[in-house]
Design an enzyme around this catalytic site. Structure first.
Site, PDB file in Angstrom:
ATOM      1  N   HIS A 124       4.557   5.033   2.191  1.00  0.00           N
ATOM      2  CA  HIS A 124       3.351   4.279   2.519  1.00  0.00           C
ATOM      3  C   HIS A 124       2.134   5.199   2.490  1.00  0.00           C
ATOM      4  O   HIS A 124       2.199   6.331   2.948  1.00  0.00           O
ATOM      5  CB  HIS A 124       3.479   3.620   3.889  1.00  0.00           C
ATOM      6  CG  HIS A 124       2.580   2.434   4.025  1.00  0.00           C
ATOM      7  ND1 HIS A 124       1.231   2.555   4.243  1.00  0.00           N
ATOM      8  CD2 HIS A 124       2.828   1.116   3.918  1.00  0.00           C
ATOM      9  CE1 HIS A 124       0.687   1.352   4.284  1.00  0.00           C
ATOM     10  NE2 HIS A 124       1.643   0.452   4.087  1.00  0.00           N
ATOM     11  N   HIS A 125       1.033   4.677   1.964  1.00  0.00           N
ATOM     12  CA  HIS A 125      -0.174   5.495   1.867  1.00  0.00           C
ATOM     13  C   HIS A 125      -0.716   5.833   3.256  1.00  0.00           C
ATOM     14  O   HIS A 125      -1.471   6.798   3.412  1.00  0.00           O
ATOM     15  CB  HIS A 125      -1.220   4.772   1.026  1.00  0.00           C
ATOM     16  CG  HIS A 125      -2.080   5.702   0.225  1.00  0.00           C
ATOM     17  ND1 HIS A 125      -2.445   6.956   0.660  1.00  0.00           N
ATOM     18  CD2 HIS A 125      -2.628   5.576  -1.004  1.00  0.00           C
ATOM     19  CE1 HIS A 125      -3.196   7.549  -0.265  1.00  0.00           C
ATOM     20  NE2 HIS A 125      -3.310   6.735  -1.285  1.00  0.00           N
ATOM     21  N   ALA A 126      -0.329   5.060   4.254  1.00  0.00           N
ATOM     22  CA  ALA A 126      -0.738   5.390   5.620  1.00  0.00           C
ATOM     23  C   ALA A 126      -0.025   6.645   6.122  1.00  0.00           C
ATOM     24  O   ALA A 126      -0.473   7.290   7.057  1.00  0.00           O
ATOM     25  CB  ALA A 126      -0.428   4.219   6.561  1.00  0.00           C
ATOM     26  N   MET A 154       0.823  -1.210   0.000  1.00  0.00           N
ATOM     27  CA  MET A 154       0.000   0.000   0.000  1.00  0.00           C
ATOM     28  C   MET A 154       0.860   1.264   0.000  1.00  0.00           C
ATOM     29  O   MET A 154       0.618   2.184   0.773  1.00  0.00           O
ATOM     30  CB  MET A 154      -0.935  -0.023   1.212  1.00  0.00           C
ATOM     31  CG  MET A 154      -2.049  -1.041   1.086  1.00  0.00           C
ATOM     32  SD  MET A 154      -3.263  -0.546  -0.175  1.00  0.00           S
ATOM     33  CE  MET A 154      -4.146  -2.113  -0.387  1.00  0.00           C
ATOM     34  N   GLN A 174      -8.665   8.640  -1.908  1.00  0.00           N
ATOM     35  CA  GLN A 174      -7.342   8.344  -1.374  1.00  0.00           C
ATOM     36  C   GLN A 174      -7.216   6.860  -1.065  1.00  0.00           C
ATOM     37  O   GLN A 174      -6.135   6.393  -0.749  1.00  0.00           O
ATOM     38  CB  GLN A 174      -7.097   9.122  -0.071  1.00  0.00           C
ATOM     39  CG  GLN A 174      -7.322  10.615  -0.177  1.00  0.00           C
ATOM     40  CD  GLN A 174      -6.178  11.309  -0.858  1.00  0.00           C
ATOM     41  OE1 GLN A 174      -5.068  10.780  -0.877  1.00  0.00           O
ATOM     42  NE2 GLN A 174      -6.422  12.451  -1.455  1.00  0.00           N
TER      43      GLN A 174
END
Lengths: 486, 486
Positions: B140-142, B21, B368
């Site tokens: 990371h998309h987090a 991700m 998102q």
């Protein structure tokens, strides 16, 4: 379809992002004279791709049912094997020293293999200095073991610089040709299936199938309490900075030393080559811990494979048992340290003489499975049964060639796990011993210093034995010296 | 310590070996005249390293309690941040074409980030032809969203080729300097915290905290059944070969087209630039499915972000809503296909005009989080709510420089997930639109052909619109042509 045995499944079950369970290594070659690097490497890649039928496990992927790895797992031929995925071209940034190579290998070794495909990768690496190139390979431990890896390396290499291969080293055909040439030369060699079957036999013996981990745990505990003081690793293993939880990043360094130089030290102390290797590593670890961490008051212990069939036979290709060797890192005097290590190894060997063949076989399995041995104990990072793994793998004692490219060195890249953040594996090759050191990047900072400490430790042993310093240094060593000061 | 919101945690929870991700991209630069490649790249690396205080999230690592990600999770400063781990030098094997670059980026994008460290990597890549070098980054998309990524890129670039940065683009100082220069120029920009807070507000609104996934699922289903026939993606989305389970390996390709060429097509059909981009992609997908798989009878649907604030404002930096656009891949005639796509996008925009601002914000979040949107539906690979994601991100419309190196193109590298094995994201930059195509290597074979089909599709649209063929082709296009025929 071939069913995975419990050990193979174990390597998959215990694998995490932080502890990939693949083994491999990096080999250095020198290009034949007059060839163009790019053309030659593309030729090697083409040769690797030239497979009609794959040697197991290179054409097989993992297949599980609805239960995943909790249920039965099989190897099945990958119907859409994408060979370009597995055989890769890579390059080093300038100036292309070993330092840049080790950086790349460290990164490649820290990433997981894709479980949807056959569990291996081979990287042809260009951009080294002095007409060298490198090959890094990784294979999942569930798919291949150490014994098979060495056979594979042998099958693809030739002592004849003029020999050229038609078939891929990954093909069944080349493997069968190789096995035919082996004949009765190595009667004691266990093939892959034979080795793996031991695991299934053990499974039948210790358990009806539900909890082999438990059986392994009971057996290991019995072992720990049985062989006298040296055989009680759980009581006497110190905590140290290399025995912590690991993260996923690795640091790999490698170096060659002349075989004769180490053997001479062993002989001077009336010990074996393996004793000398352990003493060299022990001295280096002592120096490392003194300078970069804290030297424990209790000596470090190492899991060490030893040959138990023929005492003193350093060329045996069957290292079938593991001992927990006392590295005597608490002893300052190199000579006394050597003696303590030697006594510990002898006690370990003596211990095996009282074991049944089946028990020895268990250790043969355990040796293939450092993580498997630790995980069921549930003690890994808090109270490790040993501090590090030091494996000395007998290799080929003459110069070898891959399609005319001289093999200059072959450095193992092994597994680190929670609690055992450092692994030292070495292979003897030609006139050298090639050391590959794999470490958790976070837990073992500045692991590249271990290379310097290895040399320093060897010099200390030579001094203690009253040996004259070697006048001619190996080429590989000079290159690495340069690297370390760069 | 900053607590992760439910969306950020979701990106971590839904991540697997097969569906990393992280988002990122690869940028091409030309070295300033007269500099040495190696020295210049090492200078850039030194500049990146020159950080007193990190801009969030670059200095932070994940911290969870005994429950892991099932419990609260936080960002905490990494006390032993190892900057050399994050900033890496890589090189391409010869001959250093874009093909070799895309191979490397494909591999790098397929590996997971180390969760024990701040969740980003930057790779400086040497060995390209014609004095170009590349930078691949992943985060990371987090830890970072699309909006923040673009701001970051802007903060590190300058329109002045003579400008040199002292502070690292990763430093809080450079970010604050950049924000100060923004002033009132972009009043509508939401900063990172503002965007993320929407998620927490939604959490409070839909749920007391136990099951936000359920709320998102209910909302998404309501959306699906609400906006007329075009808004029923679950009923009308076909199965196709790009909507299967994915494995961990990726294939990345990229290409630039002149912005004006695409906009001219849009104008000729009385549509927007975005309509033309969708028509170009739709035609390419139709060609791809015809030749490499099976063209479904029902049209493909794409999740497309659209600007809903100012109709027709193609330069808006706020694409705040997502629609499920009909790509009309079942229509052979390019002109009719354009019209169908345009109608679908208009219907989508009209739909949003009936929505409350909070509802629009939800789509900003959903945008998102393509994976987050799919996973709770439990329908991902069997019945995807759309077939692909096509994002058109407005970028900088003038030449930019990083410490004197001209930015030649900037190609997004996004996420593919189970059921959505293909992602097309494009950024407008200077005179071009830079397309980055990310695909699952196994599910979307020969994805590089999509680049040719994109061109073919654009030519078909130009022909259908009666436009003369462009006489001057862009440099980037010629280079890629060469690549594709190599």
């Amino acid at each position: 379809m071939k069913k995975l045995n419990f050990l193979d499944t174990g390597f998959l079950l215990t694998e995490t992002r932080e502890t990939p369970m693949h083994v491999g290594g990096v080999s250095l070659y020198t290009l034949p004279e007059g060839v163009n690097e790019r053309e030659f490497l593309h030729g090697l890649a083409d040769n690797l791709r030239n497979v009609d039928e794959f040697l197991s496990p290179f054409g097989d992927r993992l297949k599980t049912g609805p239960l995943g790895l909790a249920g039965p797992a099989y190897w099945e031929p990958d119907p859409a094997l994408d060979i370009d995925y597995h055989i890769r071209h890579s390059a080093l940034p300038k100036p292309g020293r070993y330092r840049e190579l080790f950086n790349l290998v460290s990164r490649l070794h820290g990433t997981l293999l894709d479980r949807n495909r056959p569990l291996w990768e081979i990287h042809l690496i260009e951009g080294l200095q002095k007409r060298q190139f490198a090959v890094y390979s990784k294979t999942h431990h569930a798919a291949v073991d150490g014994a098979r890896s060495i056979h594979l390396a042998r099958a693809m290499l030739s002592a004849n610089p003029k020999a050229r291969m038609k078939d891929s080293p990954l093909s069944l055909k080349l493997w069968e040709d190789y096995r035919a040439t082996l004949g009765r030369e190595h009667p004691a060699d266990l093939n892959d299936d034979e080795l793996r079957n031991v695991a299934d036999r053990l499974k039948a013996r210790f358990d009806t199938g539900v909890n082999v981990y438990g059986a392994l745990k009971r057996f290991t505990q019995a072992w720990a309490g049985r062989g006298g003081p040296l055989m009680l690793p759980f009581l006497k293993v110190p905590r140290s900075s290399i025995n912590t939880s690991v993260d996923g990043a690795r640091r790999f360094v490698a170096q060659s030393w002349p075989f004769d130089r180490i053997r001479t030290v062993g002989k001077a102390f009336d010990g074996t080559f393996n004793d000398a290797v352990l003493a060299m590593c022990a001295g280096a670890l002592r120096l490392y811990l003194e300078k970069h961490a804290e030297l424990p008051e209790v000596s470090l212990k190492a899991m060490v494979p030893v040959s138990v069939r023929q005492e003193g036979d350093i060329d045996s290709s069957n290292a079938v048992a593991a001992i927990s060797a006392d590295l005597a890192t608490n002893i300052e005097d190199p000579g006394k340290r050597f003696a303590a290590i030697q006594a510990s190894v002898r006690a370990g060997r003596a211990f095996y003489q009282n074991m049944s063949p089946a028990e020895v076989q268990l250790f043969s399995i355990a040796l293939q499975a450092p993580a498997m041995l630790l995980m069921p104990l549930g003690l890994a990072s808090r109270l490790p049964p040993y501090n590090t793994v030091i494996s000395n793998v007998p290799g080929i004692r003459e110069p070898m060639y891959w399609n005319g490219a001289r093999l200059d060195g072959s450095y193992p890249a092994s597994i680190v796990t929670d609690g055992i953040a450092l692994n030292i594996t070495m292979v003897s090759y030609d006139q050298n011993v090639d050391f590959g050191i794999m470490a958790c990047r976070r837990s073992v900072p500045q692991v590249q210093r271990l290379i310097d400490y290895m040399e320093q430790s060897l010099v200390e042993l030579e001094d203690a034995a009253g040996l004259a310093k070697p006048k001619v240094k190996s080429k590989a060593k000079r290159a690495a010296r340069k690297k370390n000061t760069a």
